[in-house]
Design a protein around this motif. Structure first.
Motif, mmCIF file in Angstrom:
data_model
loop_
_atom_site.group_PDB
_atom_site.id
_atom_site.type_symbol
_atom_site.label_atom_id
_atom_site.label_comp_id
_atom_site.label_asym_id
_atom_site.label_seq_id
_atom_site.Cartn_x
_atom_site.Cartn_y
_atom_site.Cartn_z
ATOM 1 N N ILE A 140 22.440 48.059 42.930
ATOM 2 C CA ILE A 140 21.647 47.928 42.004
ATOM 3 C C ILE A 140 22.261 46.247 41.361
ATOM 4 C CG2 ILE A 140 20.224 49.742 40.865
ATOM 5 C CD1 ILE A 140 22.349 50.202 38.895
ATOM 6 N N PRO A 141 21.082 45.222 41.366
ATOM 7 C CA PRO A 141 22.404 44.209 41.278
ATOM 8 C C PRO A 141 23.551 43.890 40.227
ATOM 9 C CG PRO A 141 19.341 43.913 41.944
ATOM 10 C CD PRO A 141 20.249 44.904 41.931
ATOM 11 N N GLU A 142 23.474 44.893 39.082
ATOM 12 C CA GLU A 142 24.086 44.585 37.878
ATOM 13 C C GLU A 142 25.418 45.220 37.683
ATOM 14 O OE1 GLU A 142 20.683 47.418 36.550
ATOM 15 O OE2 GLU A 142 20.702 45.659 37.622
ATOM 16 N N ASN A 143 24.978 45.974 39.024
ATOM 17 C CA ASN A 143 26.442 46.793 38.854
ATOM 18 C C ASN A 143 27.093 45.886 40.131
ATOM 19 O OD1 ASN A 143 25.897 48.124 37.408
ATOM 20 N ND2 ASN A 143 24.919 49.890 38.303
ATOM 21 N N ARG A 144 26.690 45.589 41.701
ATOM 22 C CA ARG A 144 27.221 45.696 42.601
ATOM 23 C C ARG A 144 28.982 44.117 42.361
ATOM 24 N NH1 ARG A 144 22.630 42.985 46.036
ATOM 25 N NH2 ARG A 144 21.368 44.560 45.271
ATOM 26 N N ILE A 145 28.513 43.493 41.324
ATOM 27 C CA ILE A 145 29.824 42.378 41.366
ATOM 28 C C ILE A 145 30.956 43.221 40.256
ATOM 29 C CG2 ILE A 145 29.860 40.347 40.740
ATOM 30 C CD1 ILE A 145 27.441 39.476 41.626
ATOM 31 N N TYR A 146 31.747 43.042 41.084
ATOM 32 C CA TYR A 146 33.096 42.990 39.619
ATOM 33 C C TYR A 146 34.276 42.554 39.601
ATOM 34 C CZ TYR A 146 35.510 44.357 44.212
ATOM 35 O OH TYR A 146 36.444 44.793 45.347
ATOM 36 N N ARG A 147 35.182 42.717 38.960
ATOM 37 C CA ARG A 147 36.124 41.103 38.494
ATOM 38 C C ARG A 147 36.868 41.704 39.366
ATOM 39 N NH1 ARG A 147 36.921 37.612 34.539
ATOM 40 N NH2 ARG A 147 34.800 37.639 35.558
ATOM 41 N N TYR A 148 37.580 41.302 40.018
ATOM 42 C CA TYR A 148 38.256 41.752 41.245
ATOM 43 C C TYR A 148 40.316 41.368 40.928
ATOM 44 C CZ TYR A 148 41.398 41.363 46.097
ATOM 45 O OH TYR A 148 42.122 41.430 46.818
ATOM 46 N N ASN A 149 41.147 42.263 40.728
ATOM 47 C CA ASN A 149 42.585 42.477 40.889
ATOM 48 C C ASN A 149 42.848 43.156 42.497
ATOM 49 O OD1 ASN A 149 45.085 43.626 40.183
ATOM 50 N ND2 ASN A 149 44.544 42.282 38.471
ATOM 51 N N TYR A 150 44.146 42.049 42.908
ATOM 52 C CA TYR A 150 44.149 42.773 44.316
ATOM 53 C C TYR A 150 45.354 43.826 44.223
ATOM 54 C CZ TYR A 150 47.205 42.537 48.742
ATOM 55 O OH TYR A 150 47.326 42.496 49.893
ATOM 56 N N PHE A 151 46.036 44.434 43.406
ATOM 57 C CA PHE A 151 46.774 45.216 42.996
ATOM 58 C C PHE A 151 45.823 46.102 42.370
ATOM 59 C CE2 PHE A 151 50.150 42.781 42.646
ATOM 60 C CZ PHE A 151 51.095 42.313 44.563
ATOM 61 N N TYR A 152 45.239 46.805 41.337
ATOM 62 C CA TYR A 152 44.428 47.635 40.639
ATOM 63 C C TYR A 152 43.453 47.885 40.976
ATOM 64 C CZ TYR A 152 48.264 45.933 37.988
ATOM 65 O OH TYR A 152 50.092 45.760 38.007
#
Length: 400
Positions: A140-152
């Motif tokens: 769902i639109p409010e959940n599909r975006i996340y703050r990316y971190n290469y290692f974690y």
């Protein structure tokens, strides 16, 4: 990791909007999550772009009864995002979960000449239903975006978590012993053939990248997760134990490719460049008695380059990436080097003491942190030449 081509965006928009509804409809009939439903982990080989050197992970979701074959991908990003580079540096990059038809995914990787391995998961009907519900909720639109971190928190760890966290059993990877490895070691396994990418990574990664990590923390690399899944078992509450992977196969087999020789530049490694720079520094230092200009010209260039690199490393202190915020190379690639462009600071012995202290700390720091190729040697040369310059300034009453 993996960025899907923009050409698909407009043609898939209507289709993508209907996917969530299709999965939800399937949830009303749990019995279909038997032989007609397959969930697989897909592991993709590295590509030629910097962001794809470490491979990619996706989930394949097949509903044979309803003729659905979908790819769940957590690695979608766009270079067109506003201030993308700055956001990436400061750990503020947002990635997105996406769903596309399997055939488009297949054609893209086949056209790039990259192999794709599929591991079909040995899941119960209940596990499959739980995963389908979790994917549906995640999309769902409010959940599909996340703050990316290469290692974690990347496209591989996201795929792993949505699978493992929705299995009603304990997943055992059967680690015999704790491997002695670090985040930097794991990255080095995949960028060895790309020396400048490796050099750039080592330049930006700080002390935290050299700490020992657990076996499961290695799973940020797609190949590591794939190997762990292959040996894993699931233990259920009723005592049943079964393998996590029921079958493994290549949907796009590996092909032998020839290395592309780009000529002179491809052989110009960071080590060679750094050695040339150090030779120039030493030569200019030895010739300074003949002509002060011999000393100043290369050093002005060196102070400028290292000073601006220092500004970048200083900015990284404020990054949300924990592995870049404390970087001992900042003592060598130091923003204070820019002040040496002004004679007032060149002729100030107190400032010379400050710089010598920085270079000395940089040399000591190389025993605690892995530096980019040549930086340790550069620190040592800068320390020695500055010590001699200070000695001459005391002897002659000037800096030179």
């Amino acid at each position: 990791m993996k960025r899907f081509q923009y050409i698909f965006k407009s043609t898939l928009l209507v289709f993508l909007l209907s996917l969530t509804h299709s999965i939800k409809a399937a949830q009303a009939s749990p019995d279909i999550y038997g032989d007609s439903m397959k969930i697989s982990l897909l592991t993709c080989s590295p590509g030629h772009e910097v962001y794809s050197l470490y491979g990619h992970t996706a989930i394949r979701f097949q509903d044979l009864r309803n003729h659905q074959d979908l790819i769940i991908n957590y690695g979608i990003f766009s270079f067109k995002q506003k201030n993308f580079i700055l956001r990436f540096i400061f750990g503020l990059t947002d990635y997105e979960m996406g769903i596309i038809p399997y055939q488009l995914f297949y054609e893209e990787y086949r056209s790039e000449g990259r192999w794709v391995k599929e591991q079909i998961l040995n899941l119960s009907s209940e596990d499959k239903q739980n995963i389908a519900i979790a994917i549906d909720k995640n999309y769902i639109p409010e959940n599909r975006i996340y703050r990316y971190n290469y290692f974690y928190d990347n496209c591989t760890t996201r795929a792993r978590d949505i699978l493992i966290n929705n299995i009603n059993g304990f997943v055992d990877y059967h680690y015999n012993q704790q491997l002695i490895t670090t985040y930097r070691d794991e990255v080095h396994q995949w960028n060895t053939q790309h020396p400048w990418a490796r050099w750039g990574n080592d330049l930006l990664l700080g002390l935290q990248a050299d700490k020992l990590i657990s076996n499961e923390e290695r799973q940020f690399i797609p190949d590591s997760l794939s190997k762990d899944f292959q040996h894993a078992t699931v233990s259920y509450a009723h005592g049943k134990i079964k393998k996590l992977v029921s079958n493994s196969l290549y949907i796009i087999p590996p092909v032998q490719t020839k290395d592309i020789d780009n000529g002179f530049l491809s052989n110009l490694s960071p080590n060679i460049v750094m050695i040339c720079i150090i030779v120039i520094i030493i030569t200019s230092f030895l010739l300074q008695k003949k002509c002060k200009l011999y000393y100043l010209l290369p050093h002005y260039l060196l102070w400028t380059v290292t000073g601006f690199c220092g500004i970048i490393l200083t900015a990284m202190i404020f990054s949300q990436h924990p592995t870049v915020s404390f970087n001992l190379q900042i003592f060598i690639l130091n923003p204070l080097n820019l002040l040496l462009l002004f004679p007032k600071f060149q002729n100030n012995r107190n400032f010379q003491y400050v710089m010598i202290t920085c270079y000395a700390l940089g040399c000591v720091g190389s025993f605690l942190q892995t530096y980019a190729d040549g930086i340790q040697l550069l620190a040592f040369v800068l320390l020695i030449t500055n010590l001699f310059s200070l000695k001459f300034s005391w002897k002659n009453g000037t800096n030179y």
